[in-house]
Scaffold this motif. Structure first.
Motif, PDB file in Angstrom:
ATOM      1  N   THR A 151      71.122 -11.758  36.294  1.00 33.85           N
ATOM      2  CA  THR A 151      70.737 -10.762  35.143  1.00 33.85           C
ATOM      3  C   THR A 151      69.941  -9.680  34.762  1.00 33.85           C
ATOM      4  OG1 THR A 151      71.242 -13.027  33.821  1.00 33.85           O
ATOM      5  CG2 THR A 151      70.710 -10.965  32.491  1.00 33.85           C
ATOM      6  N   LEU A 152      70.970  -8.199  34.100  1.00 32.60           N
ATOM      7  CA  LEU A 152      70.555  -7.633  33.721  1.00 32.60           C
ATOM      8  C   LEU A 152      69.715  -7.160  32.551  1.00 32.60           C
ATOM      9  CD1 LEU A 152      68.969  -4.666  34.385  1.00 32.60           C
ATOM     10  CD2 LEU A 152      71.144  -3.577  34.624  1.00 32.60           C
ATOM     11  N   SER A 153      69.000  -7.150  31.387  1.00 34.10           N
ATOM     12  CA  SER A 153      68.742  -7.055  30.101  1.00 34.10           C
ATOM     13  C   SER A 153      68.299  -5.775  30.316  1.00 34.10           C
ATOM     14  CB  SER A 153      68.110  -8.854  30.152  1.00 34.10           C
ATOM     15  OG  SER A 153      67.984  -8.946  28.634  1.00 34.10           O
ATOM     16  N   GLY A 154      68.795  -5.275  29.272  1.00 33.55           N
ATOM     17  CA  GLY A 154      68.034  -3.766  29.045  1.00 33.55           C
ATOM     18  C   GLY A 154      67.630  -3.826  30.793  1.00 33.55           C
ATOM     19  N   ASP A 155      66.406  -3.392  30.771  1.00 41.48           N
ATOM     20  CA  ASP A 155      65.600  -2.682  31.318  1.00 41.48           C
ATOM     21  C   ASP A 155      65.106  -3.919  32.351  1.00 41.48           C
ATOM     22  OD1 ASP A 155      63.695  -2.905  30.688  1.00 41.48           O
ATOM     23  OD2 ASP A 155      62.479  -1.362  30.648  1.00 41.48           O
ATOM     24  N   ARG A 156      65.229  -5.355  32.109  1.00 42.56           N
ATOM     25  CA  ARG A 156      64.757  -6.866  33.059  1.00 42.56           C
ATOM     26  C   ARG A 156      65.695  -7.304  33.989  1.00 42.56           C
ATOM     27  NH1 ARG A 156      64.179 -10.065  28.924  1.00 42.56           N
ATOM     28  NH2 ARG A 156      62.937 -11.171  30.439  1.00 42.56           N
ATOM     29  N   LEU A 157      65.622  -7.196  35.257  1.00 43.35           N
ATOM     30  CA  LEU A 157      66.550  -7.620  35.889  1.00 43.35           C
ATOM     31  C   LEU A 157      65.970  -9.041  36.207  1.00 43.35           C
ATOM     32  CD1 LEU A 157      68.799  -7.372  37.799  1.00 43.35           C
ATOM     33  CD2 LEU A 157      66.998  -6.205  40.225  1.00 43.35           C
ATOM     34  N   ILE A 158      66.934 -10.451  35.968  1.00 38.85           N
ATOM     35  CA  ILE A 158      66.295 -11.734  36.421  1.00 38.85           C
ATOM     36  C   ILE A 158      66.861 -12.192  37.210  1.00 38.85           C
ATOM     37  CG2 ILE A 158      66.334 -13.653  35.112  1.00 38.85           C
ATOM     38  CD1 ILE A 158      65.809 -11.873  32.868  1.00 38.85           C
ATOM     39  N   GLU A 159      66.128 -12.413  38.523  1.00 40.04           N
ATOM     40  CA  GLU A 159      67.039 -13.444  39.812  1.00 40.04           C
ATOM     41  C   GLU A 159      67.037 -14.986  39.338  1.00 40.04           C
ATOM     42  OE1 GLU A 159      68.013 -11.113  43.139  1.00 40.04           O
ATOM     43  OE2 GLU A 159      66.409  -9.864  42.153  1.00 40.04           O
ATOM     44  N   THR A 160      68.059 -15.536  39.204  1.00 35.39           N
ATOM     45  CA  THR A 160      67.300 -16.996  39.680  1.00 35.39           C
ATOM     46  C   THR A 160      67.883 -17.417  40.868  1.00 35.39           C
ATOM     47  OG1 THR A 160      67.208 -17.247  37.727  1.00 35.39           O
ATOM     48  CG2 THR A 160      67.670 -19.554  38.491  1.00 35.39           C
ATOM     49  N   VAL A 161      67.701 -18.060  41.765  1.00 39.69           N
ATOM     50  CA  VAL A 161      67.997 -18.713  43.593  1.00 39.69           C
ATOM     51  C   VAL A 161      67.471 -20.283  43.581  1.00 39.69           C
ATOM     52  CG1 VAL A 161      67.850 -17.945  45.591  1.00 39.69           C
ATOM     53  CG2 VAL A 161      67.847 -15.785  44.468  1.00 39.69           C
ATOM     54  N   ASP A 162      68.067 -20.897  43.766  1.00 41.38           N
ATOM     55  CA  ASP A 162      67.665 -22.626  43.588  1.00 41.38           C
ATOM     56  C   ASP A 162      66.598 -23.146  42.551  1.00 41.38           C
ATOM     57  OD1 ASP A 162      69.146 -22.712  45.657  1.00 41.38           O
ATOM     58  OD2 ASP A 162      68.108 -21.792  47.054  1.00 41.38           O
ATOM     59  N   GLY A 163      66.782 -22.374  41.358  1.00 41.73           N
ATOM     60  CA  GLY A 163      65.808 -22.812  40.236  1.00 41.73           C
ATOM     61  C   GLY A 163      64.819 -21.913  40.276  1.00 41.73           C
ATOM     62  N   GLU A 164      64.351 -20.949  41.623  1.00 40.55           N
ATOM     63  CA  GLU A 164      63.151 -19.614  41.482  1.00 40.55           C
ATOM     64  C   GLU A 164      63.883 -19.445  40.816  1.00 40.55           C
ATOM     65  OE1 GLU A 164      59.559 -20.861  42.277  1.00 40.55           O
ATOM     66  OE2 GLU A 164      60.776 -22.585  42.457  1.00 40.55           O
ATOM     67  N   GLN A 165      62.934 -18.009  39.629  1.00 44.21           N
ATOM     68  CA  GLN A 165      63.523 -17.470  38.670  1.00 44.21           C
ATOM     69  C   GLN A 165      62.008 -16.393  39.180  1.00 44.21           C
ATOM     70  OE1 GLN A 165      64.847 -17.373  34.315  1.00 44.21           O
ATOM     71  NE2 GLN A 165      63.211 -16.039  34.310  1.00 44.21           N
ATOM     72  N   THR A 166      62.538 -15.511  39.308  1.00 45.22           N
ATOM     73  CA  THR A 166      61.672 -13.684  39.741  1.00 45.22           C
ATOM     74  C   THR A 166      62.270 -12.357  38.543  1.00 45.22           C
ATOM     75  OG1 THR A 166      63.091 -12.825  40.847  1.00 45.22           O
ATOM     76  CG2 THR A 166      61.578 -14.383  41.962  1.00 45.22           C
ATOM     77  N   GLU A 167      61.388 -11.949  37.775  1.00 45.78           N
ATOM     78  CA  GLU A 167      61.289 -10.732  37.173  1.00 45.78           C
ATOM     79  C   GLU A 167      61.065  -9.662  37.449  1.00 45.78           C
ATOM     80  OE1 GLU A 167      60.685  -9.924  32.408  1.00 45.78           O
ATOM     81  OE2 GLU A 167      61.438 -11.934  33.097  1.00 45.78           O
ATOM     82  N   ARG A 168      61.840  -8.385  37.311  1.00 46.53           N
ATOM     83  CA  ARG A 168      60.970  -6.851  37.321  1.00 46.53           C
ATOM     84  C   ARG A 168      61.639  -5.816  36.619  1.00 46.53           C
ATOM     85  NH1 ARG A 168      62.960  -3.270  41.164  1.00 46.53           N
ATOM     86  NH2 ARG A 168      64.993  -3.433  42.190  1.00 46.53           N
ATOM     87  N   ILE A 169      60.971  -4.748  36.522  1.00 47.83           N
ATOM     88  CA  ILE A 169      60.997  -4.086  35.102  1.00 47.83           C
ATOM     89  C   ILE A 169      61.524  -2.903  36.166  1.00 47.83           C
ATOM     90  CG2 ILE A 169      60.401  -2.224  33.728  1.00 47.83           C
ATOM     91  CD1 ILE A 169      60.394  -5.236  32.774  1.00 47.83           C
ATOM     92  N   LEU A 170      62.569  -2.074  35.339  1.00 52.28           N
ATOM     93  CA  LEU A 170      63.653  -1.749  36.371  1.00 52.28           C
ATOM     94  C   LEU A 170      63.501  -0.010  35.781  1.00 52.28           C
ATOM     95  CD1 LEU A 170      67.032  -2.314  37.208  1.00 52.28           C
ATOM     96  CD2 LEU A 170      64.499  -2.780  38.838  1.00 52.28           C
TER      97      LEU A 170
END
Length: 262
Positions: free
Chosen positions: A207-226
């Motif tokens: 998911t890209l929410s504004g400038d936040r890129l959120i990735e969920t892989v096998d239940g593990e979520q990571t997030e970073r600001i673009l």
């Protein structure tokens, strides 16, 4: 309807005939290739609820959309492939109460029994749900229940939480035009105060929410600001969306004349 072009867009094979197996594959493929997004609200772009316009946006321009667009286009594809499809109005739950009619568009697909198809609700069932079942239905996205509700409607629950209430009355795509216009223009509504682009993947969701890129892989979520050009690159790389400029939250136009007769 250019069936081959649509199937190529969602990386799916043409089924020999309408069947549950074919519906399941088309449903999954659509969710994993066409993003749920509201970018048109903030670019801004006109949202037109006709099968021709939806085909142009989703297939030829390789964009996504929200429920009216995604399920409207998917219904047209299914019908072109020989499926019997009915458009249904749904009321999305908020604070444990169902919202207004036409708040959401879902699909009934009749095979040996009726199935609820929905490729336009963001994170939802990866596969169609049995519409007349009362027992829990397991899905890669969790547990779903379809239960009888007042006035002959049905409630859809996801992991025990009410999601939306579906009417059984058949509707036409044009019936959803006023609600679509309202969601796309009314200040304070979800789509005018948020910017999102989200896609199911084989292992989770991105998911890209504004400038936040959120990735969920096998239940593990990571997030970073673009920042800067990273946003346009993310739209292109993760969602296949080519934009000349990034959408800006809050740039939606003030509500103008209704695009429908009164």
């Amino acid at each position: 309807m250019d069936i081959d072009a649509y199937l190529s867009r969602i990386d799916a094979e043409r089924p020999d005939e309408p069947s549950l197996e074919a519906l399941r594959e088309l449903h999954r493929s659509h969710l994993e290739t066409v993003p749920f997004e509201n970018l048109s609200v903030h670019l801004p772009e006109r949202i037109e609820l006709t099968e021709k316009a939806l085909f142009d946006k989703i297939v030829r321009r390789r964009r996504g959309g929200f429920c009216y667009e995604l399920n409207g286009a998917f219904a047209a594809l299914l019908r072109a492939l020989g499926f019997e499809v009915t458009l249904l109005s749904a009321r999305v739950f908020a604070n444990e109460n169902p919202g207004p009619p036409f708040d959401h568009l879902a699909l009934r697909v009749d095979l040996d029994e009726p199935w609820l198809a929905d490729v336009g609700f963001g994170r939802h069932a990866r596969y169609p749900l049995r519409l007349n079942a009362c027992e829990p239905q397991q899905d890669p996205e969790g547990e779903f229940l379809v239960l009888d509700a007042p006035d002959g409607d049905v409630d859809v629950l996801h992991d025990g939480k009410p999601v939306y209430r579906v009417e059984r009355r058949a509707r036409e795509l044009a019936d959803f035009v006023p609600a679509c216009w309202w969601h796309a223009t009314a200040p304070g509504k979800t789509f005018t105060r948020s910017l999102t682009c989200s896609l199911a993947t084989a292992t989770g969701r991105i998911t890209l929410s504004g400038d936040r890129l959120i990735e969920t892989v096998d239940g593990e979520q990571t997030e970073r600001i673009l920042a800067g050009d990273e946003i346009l690159t993310a739209y292109r790389t993760h969602f296949g969306i080519e934009l000349s400029e990034a959408p800006v939250l809050g740039s939606f136009p003030a509500p103008g004349p209704h695009p429908f007769p009164i």
